[in-house]
Design an enzyme around this catalytic site. Structure first.
Site, mmCIF file in Angstrom:
data_model
loop_
_atom_site.group_PDB
_atom_site.id
_atom_site.type_symbol
_atom_site.label_atom_id
_atom_site.label_comp_id
_atom_site.label_asym_id
_atom_site.label_seq_id
_atom_site.Cartn_x
_atom_site.Cartn_y
_atom_site.Cartn_z
ATOM 1 N N GLY A 101 0.816 -1.222 0.000
ATOM 2 C CA GLY A 101 0.000 0.000 0.000
ATOM 3 C C GLY A 101 0.843 1.262 0.000
ATOM 4 O O GLY A 101 2.062 1.223 0.107
ATOM 5 N N LYS A 124 4.179 12.513 -2.363
ATOM 6 C CA LYS A 124 5.061 11.441 -1.900
ATOM 7 C C LYS A 124 5.925 12.002 -0.775
ATOM 8 O O LYS A 124 6.619 12.999 -0.970
ATOM 9 C CB LYS A 124 5.929 10.936 -3.049
ATOM 10 C CG LYS A 124 6.776 9.721 -2.668
ATOM 11 C CD LYS A 124 7.301 9.033 -3.905
ATOM 12 C CE LYS A 124 8.307 7.941 -3.569
ATOM 13 N NZ LYS A 124 8.814 7.298 -4.792
ATOM 14 N N ASP A 271 4.461 -4.147 -7.315
ATOM 15 C CA ASP A 271 3.844 -2.945 -6.736
ATOM 16 C C ASP A 271 4.389 -1.678 -7.391
ATOM 17 O O ASP A 271 3.869 -0.591 -7.152
ATOM 18 C CB ASP A 271 4.054 -2.892 -5.218
ATOM 19 C CG ASP A 271 5.516 -3.085 -4.825
ATOM 20 O OD1 ASP A 271 6.090 -4.105 -5.219
ATOM 21 O OD2 ASP A 271 6.074 -2.212 -4.145
HETATM 22 P P1 AMP Z 1 9.246 0.941 -2.918
HETATM 23 O O1 AMP Z 1 9.990 -0.323 -3.172
HETATM 24 O O2 AMP Z 1 10.131 2.127 -2.619
HETATM 25 O O3 AMP Z 1 8.301 1.255 -4.028
HETATM 26 O O4 AMP Z 1 8.408 0.777 -1.571
HETATM 27 C C1 AMP Z 1 7.791 -0.427 -1.194
HETATM 28 C C2 AMP Z 1 6.777 -0.187 -0.103
HETATM 29 O O5 AMP Z 1 7.374 0.445 1.033
HETATM 30 C C3 AMP Z 1 5.614 0.695 -0.505
HETATM 31 O O6 AMP Z 1 4.461 0.186 0.108
HETATM 32 C C4 AMP Z 1 5.995 2.028 0.069
HETATM 33 O O7 AMP Z 1 4.875 2.848 0.307
HETATM 34 C C5 AMP Z 1 6.679 1.632 1.365
HETATM 35 N N1 AMP Z 1 7.624 2.656 1.838
HETATM 36 C C6 AMP Z 1 8.835 2.974 1.310
HETATM 37 N N2 AMP Z 1 9.419 3.963 2.020
HETATM 38 C C7 AMP Z 1 8.574 4.297 3.022
HETATM 39 C C8 AMP Z 1 8.583 5.249 4.090
HETATM 40 N N3 AMP Z 1 9.614 6.072 4.296
HETATM 41 N N4 AMP Z 1 7.514 5.294 4.913
HETATM 42 C C9 AMP Z 1 6.475 4.468 4.727
HETATM 43 N N5 AMP Z 1 6.394 3.554 3.767
HETATM 44 C C10 AMP Z 1 7.418 3.455 2.903
HETATM 45 MG MG MG Z 2 6.754 1.623 -4.747
#
Ligand code: AMP
Ligand code: MG
Length: 518
Positions: A101, A124, A271
């Site tokens: 999510g 973001k 995702d």
């Molecule tokens: P990504 O691989 O960067 O696309 O992130 C994978 C998951 O981790 C997604 O659900 C992002 O929303 C979550 N995510 C990454 N960085 C953060 C953060 N600093 N705070 C909260 N959720 C994060």
């Molecule tokens: Mg992502």
């Protein structure tokens, strides 16, 4: 006064949790959860995109107002905005990861502009959501600048992508362990406002199957087709099959486009795969300097090498197969989805050969050309030849007098140039012979090639220079890069922005290797 015309279909047509509770949790039965952005201390506009402002019928003057910084940092919701995080799952590095999510993305709703186009806005780094798990919902300046700049650069290259409206400093510090080496430090925080017709990912569909929510899956499919795929007849009996086929086609084109310019996404988990075939989620991405099909910028992937330049099409297809698995649970027959995957293969091959022909200045692709192209790619890899410089200079080769000196500037190391001269020379003779089989002057070929081989790409070290400068409150590098990014195929880009990677950037974090810490 900032006025935008909102029409928020995602939240009005799909079930969600409107409670607004931020607590991290599983959200069965929901496609979204209402959540308010967390207020930030001192929002300050660092950059905005003139083109994206125009898409939203906003002016440069609007972007300079305090109201703009307040709205696009998440401090104030404009009339008609509805803030929420969407729920999705995903296969990460090949494994099902369950619910993910929007952990730090907060959507603000869908704007209808004066042309009747729908553009969804999403912050973001705007704070925690029910999907933040054990993270902070924030983003640091360096990664936000990279996302802001690269999504606009990608758009101007002509490659499907989400867009970026603004880059806003939060005025707050964020703790990050940038190198994942046990040395966390405070860094300035920032928020990007991303803009896209849709932020729906493969994982939005997958999560519903993992939960056994097949009726909701059908609802999400129907919604996606109706809102985001006007070319598909949503009432037709084979709507699902036709739609999946189109998703496969768009994804195939995107993979070819990334190869064309040497872009490596770095984290092609399901995702991070847009249902519209857009480049989405700019994290530890990178651009190829010396040509190397096995290169990935992502340090997290350095052992598996799952998402390297040449693996991207393979992984895109794997991701599409996972989407097909999900859709198969509500499809009349699996065969229709397998047709979609076969369509991916067909479109990918056709689009790849068309792209390669254009890259090499060939007016049509012959099967034998594959060997010619593979030979030079192998040589470029062995001799560490810069991809962008090589193709720009290849356009200057004269059919009747092919001269290797013209390509000299594309080599990083003089000894590798000297050692490979004979091999490159014999390749050039073959290339010139191939060119002699088609009509057209050197000049028309040069012009055609320069329309597809960019002069400017956002080299990793350039983005890092912009970050270093901005950390010192110097906007000049960012401004120069944004200008160059607007005309990536022009000859007259300032030479310091087209220079090959300097030696200092070879092992500097942010330039040749990036962690997911952002
Ligand atoms: P990504 O691989 O960067 O696309 O992130 C994978 C998951 O981790 C997604 O659900 C992002 O929303 C979550 N995510 C990454 N960085 C953060 C953060 N600093 N705070 C909260 N959720 C994060
Ligand atoms: Mg992502």
């Amino acid at each position: 006064m900032l006025q935008l015309n909102f029409n928020n279909r995602f939240v009005s047509e799909l079930p969600g949790d409107a409670s607004g509770i931020q607590k991290c949790r599983q959200t069965p039965g929901m496609c979204w959860s209402a959540v308010s952005p967390t207020q930030v201390e001192a929002p300050r506009l660092l950059a905005s995109s003139a083109e994206v402002l125009a898409l939203l019928d906003l002016t440069e003057e609007d972007s300079q107002s305090a109201a703009f910084a307040a709205a696009f940092s998440g401090n104030v919701l404009l009339p008609g905005m509805f803030s929420y995080a969407s729920c999705y799952g995903g296969h990460q590095f090949g494994n099902w990861a369950g619910q993910l999510g929007d952990g730090r993305a907060i959507a603000l709703g869908e704007v209808i502009n004066s042309k009747g186009e729908r553009w969804e806005l999403q912050l973001k780094g705007a704070g925690m959501t029910p999907y933040s798990r054990n993270a902070d919902g924030r983003a640091v300046l360096r990664s936000s600048l990279r996302e802001f700049l690269c999504s606009e650069a990608m758009h101007h290259l002509g490659i499907p992508t989400t867009r970026a409206l603004s880059l806003i400093a939060s005025g707050e510090m964020v703790m990050r362990d940038m190198l994942y080496d046990g040395n966390p430090a405070l860094e300035p925080g920032a928020i990007v406002c991303r803009v896209s017709p849709s932020f729906i990912r493969f994982g939005n569909f997958e999560i519903l199957v993992a939960r056994g929510e097949h009726q909701l899956l059908q609802q999400l499919i129907a919604f996606t087709i109706r809102r985001d795929f006007p070319e598909i007849d949503s009432e037709a009996e084979d709507a699902l099959k036709n739609w999946f086929k189109l998703v496969c086609e768009r994804t195939a084109h995107l993979m070819v486009e990334w190869l064309r310019v040497g872009f490596v996404h770095g984290v092609m988990n399901t995702d991070n795969m847009s249902i519209l075939g857009l480049t989405i989620d700019y994290g530890p991405y990178g651009w190829i300097d010396n040509f190397d099909p096995g290169w990935t910028p992502n340090t997290t992937d350095k052992d598996w090498r799952r998402y390297t330049l040449s693996q991207q099409p393979v992984m895109a297809r794997w991701n599409l197969a996972r989407l097909a698995d999900a859709l198969a649970t509500v499809a009349p027959a699996r065969a229709g989805l397998d047709e979609g995957l076969a369509h991916f293969d067909k479109i990918y091959q056709a689009s790849l050969s068309g792209m390669l022909a254009a890259k090499f200045g060939l007016t049509e692709w012959h099967d034998e050309d594959a060997e010619l192209v593979e030979t030079v790619f192998e040589l470029m890899q062995r001799a560490e030849v810069d991809m962008t410089e090589f193709f720009r200079k290849l356009a200057d080769i004269k059919q009747h007098a092919p001269d290797l000196n013209i390509l000299h500037s594309a080599f990083y190391q003089e000894n590798l140039y000297q050692n490979h001269r004979a091999l490159f020379n014999s390749w050039l003779v073959r290339y010139a012979t191939r060119l002699s089989m088609q009509v057209g002057s050197d000049e028309t070929r040069r012009m055609r090639m320069n329309l597809i081989n960019p002069r400017f790409v956002l080299r990793n070290y350039l983005a890092q220079l912009a970050i270093d400068a901005l950390m010192q409150n110097d906007f000049s590098v960012l401004d120069k890069l944004m200008q160059a990014a607007r005309h990536p195929y022009d000859d007259n880009i300032p030479p310091e922005l087209t220079a090959k990677r300097p030696d200092w950037a070879l092992n500097k974090p942010g330039c040749s290797m990036l962690s997911c810490s952002s």
